[in-house]
Design an enzyme around this catalytic site. Structure first.
Site, PDB file in Angstrom:
ATOM      1  N   CYS A  94      -6.079   1.826   5.544  1.00 58.01           N
ATOM      2  CA  CYS A  94      -7.029   1.261   5.899  1.00 58.01           C
ATOM      3  C   CYS A  94      -6.735   0.397   7.333  1.00 58.01           C
ATOM      4  O   CYS A  94      -5.243   1.006   8.213  1.00 58.01           O
ATOM      5  CB  CYS A  94      -6.822  -0.079   4.910  1.00 58.01           C
ATOM      6  SG  CYS A  94      -5.301  -0.708   4.969  1.00 58.01           S
ATOM      7  N   HIS A 132       1.021  -1.184   0.107  1.00 58.27           N
ATOM      8  CA  HIS A 132       0.101   0.118   0.043  1.00 58.27           C
ATOM      9  C   HIS A 132       0.819   1.905   0.009  1.00 58.27           C
ATOM     10  O   HIS A 132       2.317   1.337   0.350  1.00 58.27           O
ATOM     11  CB  HIS A 132      -0.824   0.004   1.579  1.00 58.27           C
ATOM     12  CG  HIS A 132      -1.691  -0.688   1.156  1.00 58.27           C
ATOM     13  ND1 HIS A 132      -3.102  -0.814   1.762  1.00 58.27           N
ATOM     14  CD2 HIS A 132      -1.976  -1.968   0.458  1.00 58.27           C
ATOM     15  CE1 HIS A 132      -3.811  -1.862   1.891  1.00 58.27           C
ATOM     16  NE2 HIS A 132      -3.209  -2.755   1.017  1.00 58.27           N
ATOM     17  N   GLU A 187       1.000   4.021   1.415  1.00 56.93           N
ATOM     18  CA  GLU A 187       1.454   5.175   2.827  1.00 56.93           C
ATOM     19  C   GLU A 187       2.425   3.499   4.006  1.00 56.93           C
ATOM     20  O   GLU A 187       3.399   4.156   4.125  1.00 56.93           O
ATOM     21  CB  GLU A 187      -0.486   3.950   3.715  1.00 56.93           C
ATOM     22  CG  GLU A 187      -0.918   5.072   3.568  1.00 56.93           C
ATOM     23  CD  GLU A 187      -1.922   4.239   2.811  1.00 56.93           C
ATOM     24  OE1 GLU A 187      -2.024   3.658   2.331  1.00 56.93           O
ATOM     25  OE2 GLU A 187      -3.589   4.571   3.215  1.00 56.93           O
ATOM     26  N   CYS A 220      -2.090  -0.595   7.445  1.00 56.56           N
ATOM     27  CA  CYS A 220      -2.028   1.050   7.568  1.00 56.56           C
ATOM     28  C   CYS A 220      -1.745   1.941   8.962  1.00 56.56           C
ATOM     29  O   CYS A 220      -0.937   2.556   9.234  1.00 56.56           O
ATOM     30  CB  CYS A 220      -2.503   2.027   5.862  1.00 56.56           C
ATOM     31  SG  CYS A 220      -1.625   0.916   4.783  1.00 56.56           S
TER      32      CYS A 220
END
Length: 158
Positions: A76, A46, A48, A79
């Site tokens: 999410c 991801h 992040e 993260c």
């Protein structure tokens, strides 16, 4: 956030969900990243997490206590957990994620009394971030889906 949106566009150009992130340190841009989950074939790629990893490598430590993380989509659970563990004091995001957002969209993990609770600002350039996502998924649904064999999902025995 404009730079994070540019990163999201890079992700979309690669066929990735268009999410971009920028991490600043003492007000200066330290790293930028975008989703690479499909290309890296890795659930944790991801934007992040990639930004956090790059920042830790660049700074030589895991405590990002002088950072601000800008991301185009609400983080999410994975993260949000990384943000807490990295001690990032502030998160700024664009579009709300009502299905998986953990900064208030679905749940707010930053309200749970962990050892670190970042400040959050949501909705920054939200329309532009949401439009990128909407356009991406609209176009994705219009494409013919390739038929996959079971072996495409199974690890090889090499």
């Amino acid at each position: 956030m404009s730079l994070a949106l540019e990163e999201a566009k890079k992700a979309a150009a690669l066929g990735e969900t268009p999410v971009g992130a920028v991490l600043t340190w003492d007000g200066e841009i330290l790293v930028t990243a975008h989703n690479l989950r499909e290309n890296e074939r890795c659930a944790t790629a991801h934007a992040e997490l990639l930004a956090i990893q790059q920042a830790c490598q660049k700074l030589g430590g895991w405590r990002l206590h002088r950072a601000v993380l800008y991301v185009t989509l609400e983080p999410c659970p994975m993260c949000a957990g990384a943000i807490i563990n990295a001690r990032i004091p502030r998160v700024v995001y664009g579009a709300t994620d009502k299905k998986a957002g953990c900064c208030g969209g679905l749940i707010n993990l930053f309200d749970v009394p962990f050892n670190h609770q970042p400040d959050v600002t949501g909705g920054v350039m939200a329309e532009a971030a949401q439009q990128l996502l909407t356009d991406f998924f609209t176009e994705l649904r219009c494409r013919p889906r390739p038929r996959r064999k079971r072996s495409d999902f199974m690890p090889s025995d090499k």
